[in-house]
Enzyme design. Structure first.
Site, PDB file in Angstrom:
ATOM      1  CB  CYS B 118       9.186  19.851  11.173  1.00  0.00           C
ATOM      2  SG  CYS B 118       8.747  18.615  12.409  1.00  0.00           S
ATOM      3  CB  SER B 119       7.134  23.313  13.686  1.00  0.00           C
ATOM      4  OG  SER B 119       6.181  22.511  13.001  1.00  0.00           O
ATOM      5  CB  CYS B 120       8.200  18.502  17.371  1.00  0.00           C
ATOM      6  SG  CYS B 120       8.245  17.343  15.989  1.00  0.00           S
TER       7      CYS B 120
END
Lengths: 114, 213
Positions: B118-120
């Protein structure tokens, strides 16, 4: 996913604001606050967001910041239903209440739920 | 006979409700209302989060961590051994820096960070992730063809420079320590921190300039 040919060069996105609209920042703020209090687990959030991104960012054309935040909002709604017992009906009802409040409040006056 | 122009009616309707927020904005408003009612969040915390992480922190904390690592070898050793503990020493502990791993660039190796799922992102020390970091294009391509993606960002690596791609998760996030630029021996930590770019701490920038950010 056909994301090999980005519609614009990646570095160009650096020139754009992180949030185009206030709700986009609020989605992340709500999610991170819920993670901080333990209402949502961090890995549940990231797994669910990853799945939602796969669903929305299906090709290079749909690989947009707008779709990213749309996926984040869908994820938050899904996790709140699963983890916090908040039904979609309750969400829809509250959204309708706000819509009515905006539609019936004259310009210039603060919008409040009745 | 009165005429009915659907386009005109739609225009009038849109004008009358022009202050009606967009559909997603209304959905978020509804969620916040429900969560506040249930005592799961409070509106002040939401507003403060947006203010702090979107505006105040930016990459400044990370830049200060890097500058200190450049000037304090003992701190650098602690940072490489346990990133979370070391940034905690500087008062930068916070959400998303709980499990932080620092990775160091050298003359013959380069590190770049992604979250393929995702976008951690370590936003407690770098602020909000840039838009390109969240795209499927970056998340998928940087793993398969890191040199090509880095070249797009202006980072040209020789064939004998090793590239390490680190995949972030909700539990483990990364901070790249770029190489200290030459000719900066007399600079203070604050002056050095101004040379450190956000992208250099993600790995999409490499050779820092001494003339400013």
């Amino acid at each position: 996913m056909q994301a090999d040919t980005p519609i614009i060069p990646l570095p160009r996105l650096d020139e754009e604001p992180t949030f185009n609209e206030a709700w986009q920042a609020q989605v992340l703020a709500i999610a991170q606050n819920l993670i901080a209090t333990g209402a949502i687990a961090a890995d549940d959030w990231s797994n669910a967001l990853g799945a939602a991104l796969c669903e929305l960012q299906v090709d290079a054309k749909s690989d947009t910041v707008e779709n990213y935040y749309q996926a984040a909002l869908n994820t938050l709604e899904t996790l709140l239903q699963a983890n916090c017992g908040i039904s979609k009906d309750v969400m829809d009802q509250c959204k309708s209440d706000w819509t009515r409040a905006y539609e019936t409040t004259p310009h210039g006056q603060p919008v409040k739920l009745q | 006979m009165p005429s009915f122009d659907p386009k005109k009616i739609t225009k009038i309707h849109q004008h009358l409700h022009s202050h009606l927020p967009s559909d997603p904005a209304l959905r978020v408003k509804a969620l916040e209302t429900i969560l506040v009612e249930k005592g799961l969040v409070n509106s002040e915390n939401i507003d403060r989060w947006v203010e702090v992480y979107a505006d105040d922190i930016g990459p400044k904390r990370g830049a200060h961590v890097v500058a200190r690592a450049w000037t304090d070898p003992a701190f650098k050793a602690r940072l490489l051994a346990d990133g979370s503990k070391a940034v905690g020493e500087m008062g930068y502990a916070g959400p998303a820096s709980g499990h932080l791993k620092a990775v160091e660039n050298t003359a013959d190796s380069h590190n770049v960070v992604v979250c393929t799922l995702c976008s951690c992102y370590p936003f407690a020390i770098l602020g909000m992730a840039p838009n390109w970091y969240k795209t499927a294009a970056y998340r998928s391509r940087v793993v398969r063809e890191p040199r090509a993606v880095l070249a797009e960002f202006g980072v040209e690596l020789s064939e004998d420079t090793a590239v390490h791609v680190w995949d972030s998760t909700a539990e483990l996030r990364y901070l790249v320590i770029p190489e200290r630029p030459a000719g900066t021996d007399g600079m203070t930590v604050d002056e050095l921190a101004k040379l450190v770019t956000r992208n250099s701490m993600i790995g999409t920038d490499r050779d820092l300039k001494t003339g400013g950010v």
